[in-house]
Design an enzyme around this catalytic site. Structure first.
Site, PDB file in Angstrom:
ATOM      1  N   ASP A   5      84.719 111.442  37.168  1.00 59.44           N
ATOM      2  CA  ASP A   5      84.841 112.331  38.305  1.00 59.44           C
ATOM      3  C   ASP A   5      85.009 111.512  39.591  1.00 59.44           C
ATOM      4  O   ASP A   5      85.163 110.369  39.816  1.00 59.44           O
ATOM      5  CB  ASP A   5      83.425 112.919  38.412  1.00 59.44           C
ATOM      6  CG  ASP A   5      83.442 114.191  37.422  1.00 59.44           C
ATOM      7  OD1 ASP A   5      84.437 114.720  36.791  1.00 59.44           O
ATOM      8  OD2 ASP A   5      82.167 114.750  36.979  1.00 59.44           O
ATOM      9  N   LYS A  27      86.590 116.574  40.715  1.00 62.47           N
ATOM     10  CA  LYS A  27      86.706 117.875  41.557  1.00 62.47           C
ATOM     11  C   LYS A  27      86.250 117.413  42.915  1.00 62.47           C
ATOM     12  O   LYS A  27      85.385 116.763  43.365  1.00 62.47           O
ATOM     13  CB  LYS A  27      85.701 118.604  40.980  1.00 62.47           C
ATOM     14  CG  LYS A  27      85.732 119.174  39.498  1.00 62.47           C
ATOM     15  CD  LYS A  27      84.575 119.867  39.198  1.00 62.47           C
ATOM     16  CE  LYS A  27      84.202 119.660  37.588  1.00 62.47           C
ATOM     17  NZ  LYS A  27      82.913 120.098  37.404  1.00 62.47           N
ATOM     18  N   GLY A  58      79.065 112.001  38.020  1.00 61.23           N
ATOM     19  CA  GLY A  58      78.365 111.601  39.141  1.00 61.23           C
ATOM     20  C   GLY A  58      77.212 112.393  38.716  1.00 61.23           C
ATOM     21  O   GLY A  58      77.122 113.413  38.394  1.00 61.23           O
ATOM     22  N   GLY A  59      75.934 111.576  39.013  1.00 54.03           N
ATOM     23  CA  GLY A  59      74.795 112.418  38.839  1.00 54.03           C
ATOM     24  C   GLY A  59      74.188 112.529  37.554  1.00 54.03           C
ATOM     25  O   GLY A  59      74.381 111.992  36.588  1.00 54.03           O
ATOM     26  N   ASP A  60      73.589 113.819  37.369  1.00 54.05           N
ATOM     27  CA  ASP A  60      73.006 114.242  35.776  1.00 54.05           C
ATOM     28  C   ASP A  60      73.933 115.379  35.251  1.00 54.05           C
ATOM     29  O   ASP A  60      74.110 116.230  35.834  1.00 54.05           O
ATOM     30  CB  ASP A  60      71.474 114.623  35.863  1.00 54.05           C
ATOM     31  CG  ASP A  60      71.077 114.841  34.358  1.00 54.05           C
ATOM     32  OD1 ASP A  60      70.583 113.652  34.013  1.00 54.05           O
ATOM     33  OD2 ASP A  60      70.997 115.951  33.926  1.00 54.05           O
ATOM     34  N   ILE A  63      72.292 118.819  35.294  1.00 54.08           N
ATOM     35  CA  ILE A  63      71.848 119.583  36.551  1.00 54.08           C
ATOM     36  C   ILE A  63      73.098 119.664  37.566  1.00 54.08           C
ATOM     37  O   ILE A  63      73.609 118.803  37.920  1.00 54.08           O
ATOM     38  CB  ILE A  63      70.960 118.470  37.169  1.00 54.08           C
ATOM     39  CG1 ILE A  63      69.582 118.538  36.281  1.00 54.08           C
ATOM     40  CG2 ILE A  63      70.277 119.115  38.591  1.00 54.08           C
ATOM     41  CD1 ILE A  63      68.335 117.789  36.702  1.00 54.08           C
ATOM     42  N   THR A  88      70.023 112.205  39.021  1.00 48.82           N
ATOM     43  CA  THR A  88      70.553 113.484  39.823  1.00 48.82           C
ATOM     44  C   THR A  88      70.423 113.075  41.212  1.00 48.82           C
ATOM     45  O   THR A  88      69.789 112.452  41.919  1.00 48.82           O
ATOM     46  CB  THR A  88      69.786 114.784  39.225  1.00 48.82           C
ATOM     47  OG1 THR A  88      70.611 115.938  39.670  1.00 48.82           O
ATOM     48  CG2 THR A  88      68.390 114.780  39.739  1.00 48.82           C
ATOM     49  N   ALA A  89      71.247 113.659  41.919  1.00 48.49           N
ATOM     50  CA  ALA A  89      71.654 113.363  43.311  1.00 48.49           C
ATOM     51  C   ALA A  89      70.250 113.610  44.250  1.00 48.49           C
ATOM     52  O   ALA A  89      69.977 113.098  45.052  1.00 48.49           O
ATOM     53  CB  ALA A  89      72.519 114.431  43.894  1.00 48.49           C
ATOM     54  N   MET A 140      75.344 120.670  47.128  1.00 45.81           N
ATOM     55  CA  MET A 140      76.527 120.923  47.849  1.00 45.81           C
ATOM     56  C   MET A 140      76.335 122.048  48.779  1.00 45.81           C
ATOM     57  O   MET A 140      76.997 123.194  48.739  1.00 45.81           O
ATOM     58  CB  MET A 140      77.537 121.572  46.675  1.00 45.81           C
ATOM     59  CG  MET A 140      77.901 120.885  45.359  1.00 45.81           C
ATOM     60  SD  MET A 140      78.215 121.570  43.915  1.00 45.81           S
ATOM     61  CE  MET A 140      76.726 121.935  43.346  1.00 45.81           C
ATOM     62  N   GLY A 169      74.462 110.086  50.248  1.00 44.86           N
ATOM     63  CA  GLY A 169      73.306 109.393  49.815  1.00 44.86           C
ATOM     64  C   GLY A 169      73.412 108.434  49.042  1.00 44.86           C
ATOM     65  O   GLY A 169      74.207 108.499  47.939  1.00 44.86           O
TER      66      GLY A 169
END
Lengths: 214, 214
Positions: A5, A27, A58-60, A63, A88-89, A140, A169
């Site tokens: 991503d 995306k 990116g992230g989980d 989630i 996760t973010a 987002m 972050g």
């Protein structure tokens, strides 16, 4: 072969096998390099060609990551897979901003919602989002920030409720903006805030001044 | 010196410097090896002795991890610190159980609450927990499971709502029990379920049958 991503850091990509083929399927808001169902289909096709496929997100993945949709395609095609959880973010941004998501004195629960609203309308369940002792995290949410602040106030949350916007972050470019539901929209409008961002609403944001360490 | 919790895996401890002193400060329900304020105080004392201190926690320090309380003590004593985020139990258990926490078709938000109730009373805001399109995750909810199922039904959630209990998630001993709010209490009562557990309530649990991969 690695499908990755947009928000996967270069440093992470360097950890992949150097001779692996890389496909950017990343995306961006309303600008998908590749539509979600094409990504899922590509995963299946590559696996059916006998390739070992890494889907790097990116992230989980579970989630707001649409990982469930991608592995559903794999399962339907009888392709074996493993899922590795990620930070996760909300966890990443909270840690690097010094804002605990739960805290004995301020918040006994935390809720993750998406501020990425379809058709720019706002179909969140606002009355349910207004609750004492709860931290809200909007993924987002930059574009929806004025709506979020307005609707939370309209539905009974104090206009003085602290809110933080964490820009980029966990990266070297991280910047944390804090204010209240009343003051934040104007603050953001006059700043050059760039996505990706994460929004945290709740009393825990008060701890940022004391606990920020970046 | 390393201060570690009960749920930190031996494999993780092996990654610490082998010559580092290790102090087990781990907690168990109603049986804290060391009370929380003693842990915070010890962190400060060790740092003031000039030691380099690692506080090793299971999960994420800012989600039901009381990390905010510990670093508040450090900040008050002017001790510099860093916070490294972790995989919170909800992410870990969801990934290894094949239950996405959000999903376009089933859940647009996810909420983490603690089922570890003070004095065995239940002071959760039940009406707010009952909401369509939301996944609920209860940390430390094994003992409260019958109350959770009963109160969610009493407050309007369908008795057929799927629920999963993940025992010792992400470990080789992981076991996933699934049922409905109506059937789960009896299922658990007749099983030898062992803490730690994580409870997931929501339509996403239906995906487990299709997506489980462990």
């Amino acid at each position: 072969v690695v499908l990755y991503d947009r928000l996967v850091a270069e440093e992470i990509l360097h950890m992949c096998r150097q001779d692996a083929e890389r496909i950017h399927v990343g995306k961006q808001r309303s600008n998908h390099t590749m539509p979600q169902q094409d990504i899922s289909r590509l995963l299946v096709e590559l696996a059916q060609q006998g390739k070992r496929v890494l889907r790097l997100k990116g992230g989980d993945p579970f989630i707001f990551g649409r990982g469930g949709e991608e592995i559903a395609e794999l399962a339907a095609a009888n392709i074996p897979f493993q899922v590795v959880p990620g930070i996760t973010a909300a966890s990443g941004c909270a840690s690097y901003a010094g804002i605990p998501l739960t805290h004995r004195d301020y918040s006994q629960s935390v809720r993750f919602v998406t501020g990425h609203l379809k058709d720019d309308t706002c179909d969140l369940n606002w009355p349910h989002l207004v609750e004492e002792g709860q931290t809200l995290v909007f993924y987002m949410g930059l574009i929806s920030l004025p709506v979020i602040c307005r609707e939370l106030i309209n539905h009974g949350m104090s206009a003085d409720m602290p809110i933080a916007l964490v820009q980029q972050g966990t990266t070297p470019n991280q910047k944390v903006y804090t204010g209240t539901l009343a003051t934040m929209p104007a603050l953001i409008a006059s700043s050059e805030v760039q996505a990706p961002t994460l929004i945290i609403v709740g009393e825990v944001v008060r701890l940022h001044d004391q606990l920020k360490w970046q």
